[in-house]
Design a protein around this motif. Sequence first.
Motif, short mmCIF file in Angstrom:
data_model
loop_
_atom_site.label_atom_id
_atom_site.label_comp_id
_atom_site.label_asym_id
_atom_site.label_seq_id
_atom_site.Cartn_x
_atom_site.Cartn_y
_atom_site.Cartn_z
N MET A 1 53.11 38.57 53.82
CA MET A 1 52.01 39.53 53.84
C MET A 1 50.69 38.79 53.59
O MET A 1 50.59 37.97 52.70
CB MET A 1 52.22 40.61 52.79
CG MET A 1 51.13 41.68 52.77
SD MET A 1 51.40 42.95 51.51
CE MET A 1 52.92 43.68 52.14
N LEU A 2 49.68 39.13 54.41
CA LEU A 2 48.38 38.48 54.24
C LEU A 2 47.71 38.92 52.95
O LEU A 2 47.87 40.06 52.52
CB LEU A 2 47.47 38.82 55.44
CG LEU A 2 47.86 38.23 56.79
CD1 LEU A 2 47.03 38.84 57.89
CD2 LEU A 2 47.70 36.72 56.77
N PRO A 3 46.93 38.02 52.34
CA PRO A 3 46.25 38.39 51.10
C PRO A 3 45.16 39.42 51.35
O PRO A 3 44.53 39.44 52.42
CB PRO A 3 45.66 37.07 50.62
CG PRO A 3 45.50 36.24 51.85
CD PRO A 3 46.65 36.62 52.74
N ALA A 4 44.92 40.28 50.37
CA ALA A 4 43.83 41.24 50.45
C ALA A 4 42.55 40.58 49.97
O ALA A 4 42.56 39.71 49.10
CB ALA A 4 44.14 42.46 49.58
N ALA A 5 41.43 40.99 50.58
CA ALA A 5 40.14 40.47 50.14
C ALA A 5 39.88 40.89 48.69
O ALA A 5 40.22 41.99 48.28
CB ALA A 5 39.03 40.98 51.05
N THR A 6 39.28 39.99 47.93
CA THR A 6 39.10 40.19 46.50
C THR A 6 37.84 41.01 46.21
O THR A 6 36.80 40.82 46.84
CB THR A 6 39.01 38.83 45.80
OG1 THR A 6 40.20 38.10 46.08
CG2 THR A 6 38.86 38.99 44.30
N THR A 7 37.96 41.89 45.23
CA THR A 7 36.82 42.65 44.73
C THR A 7 36.72 42.42 43.22
O THR A 7 37.68 41.97 42.59
CB THR A 7 37.00 44.15 45.01
OG1 THR A 7 38.24 44.60 44.43
CG2 THR A 7 37.02 44.43 46.51
N PRO A 8 35.55 42.70 42.63
CA PRO A 8 35.41 42.50 41.18
C PRO A 8 36.41 43.35 40.39
O PRO A 8 36.75 44.44 40.84
CB PRO A 8 33.97 42.95 40.91
CG PRO A 8 33.28 42.86 42.25
CD PRO A 8 34.33 43.18 43.26
N PRO A 9 36.86 42.88 39.23
CA PRO A 9 36.56 41.56 38.63
C PRO A 9 37.31 40.45 39.34
O PRO A 9 38.46 40.63 39.73
CB PRO A 9 37.04 41.73 37.18
CG PRO A 9 38.14 42.75 37.29
CD PRO A 9 37.71 43.70 38.36
N PHE A 10 36.65 39.32 39.52
CA PHE A 10 37.20 38.26 40.35
C PHE A 10 38.22 37.41 39.58
O PHE A 10 37.90 36.84 38.54
CB PHE A 10 36.07 37.36 40.86
CG PHE A 10 35.03 38.09 41.64
CD1 PHE A 10 35.39 38.87 42.73
CD2 PHE A 10 33.69 37.99 41.29
CE1 PHE A 10 34.42 39.55 43.46
CE2 PHE A 10 32.72 38.66 42.01
CZ PHE A 10 33.09 39.45 43.10
N PRO A 11 39.44 37.27 40.11
CA PRO A 11 40.49 36.49 39.44
C PRO A 11 40.41 35.01 39.80
O PRO A 11 41.27 34.47 40.51
CB PRO A 11 41.77 37.13 39.96
CG PRO A 11 41.41 37.55 41.36
CD PRO A 11 39.96 37.95 41.31
N PHE A 12 39.39 34.31 39.31
CA PHE A 12 39.17 32.93 39.70
C PHE A 12 40.32 32.01 39.29
O PHE A 12 40.63 31.05 39.99
CB PHE A 12 37.86 32.41 39.13
CG PHE A 12 36.64 33.07 39.70
CD1 PHE A 12 36.42 33.08 41.06
CD2 PHE A 12 35.72 33.69 38.88
CE1 PHE A 12 35.31 33.69 41.61
CE2 PHE A 12 34.60 34.29 39.41
CZ PHE A 12 34.39 34.31 40.78
N VAL A 13 40.96 32.31 38.17
CA VAL A 13 42.05 31.46 37.71
C VAL A 13 43.27 31.62 38.61
O VAL A 13 43.89 30.64 39.03
CB VAL A 13 42.41 31.78 36.24
CG1 VAL A 13 43.62 30.96 35.82
CG2 VAL A 13 41.23 31.49 35.32
#
Length: 238
Positions: free
Chosen positions: A1-13
């Motif tokens: 499954m393709l990843p979903a675009a990220t929205t805040p809060p951003f999981p940088f780790v």
Amino acid sequence: MLPAATTPPFPFVEGALFLIDKPQGWTSFDVVNKLRWKIRKHLGIKKYKVGHAGTLDPMATGLLSLCVGKWTKRLQELEGLDKEYTGTIRLGATTPSYDAETEIDETYPTDHLDLALLQRAAAGFLGEIEQLPPVYSAIKVDGQPLYKRARRGEKIAVKPRSVRVDRFELSNFTGETVDFTVSCGKGTYIRSLAFDLGEAVGSGGHLIALRRTAVGPYRVEDAWQLEELLEAIGDPAS
């Protein structure tokens, strides 16, 4: 499954996928470097991985997909996706780069052109075709991008490659310019399509505007403006 675009809060780790509407005049690596700098500053770290899933030329605008952190391992999932573009071709002239980034090197008559003729020619580029990439491209030969050799004036033999064009629709012909929509597979050069269309109708042609509107299921309407994303990331976490 393709990843979903990220929205805040951003999981940088954990890693994230960002959709960005690339500004005109920026290279894809400019955007990567700017986002990397902002995230490093926000996290207070010296190293952080950021990569993009398909180059856009500086002249072009539109959808640029960037994976950050651990999700850079997922870039290959995105690189092979089909793409959609809109833009404008100028007929009656060619350039060495097949776009407006270099000076016109030859001119041709356009009095014989009409939209119907152009549309018939465009239909000839549908399906699996052999395409000659521009010499002003990032394709590497002997470890060096072709555009660097082209800028030095070297003569370069470029090999054709197989690409797929699913849609090549033309509209709004002015007598000198024509707008287009293209849907295509990985590795298709829209600049080459512009050049080849001009050659097919005996008028020459080059790209003067390009916008990537979709990559697979991702749409530019859902993308961040770069400055808005940088502002949303914010200052260093306290």
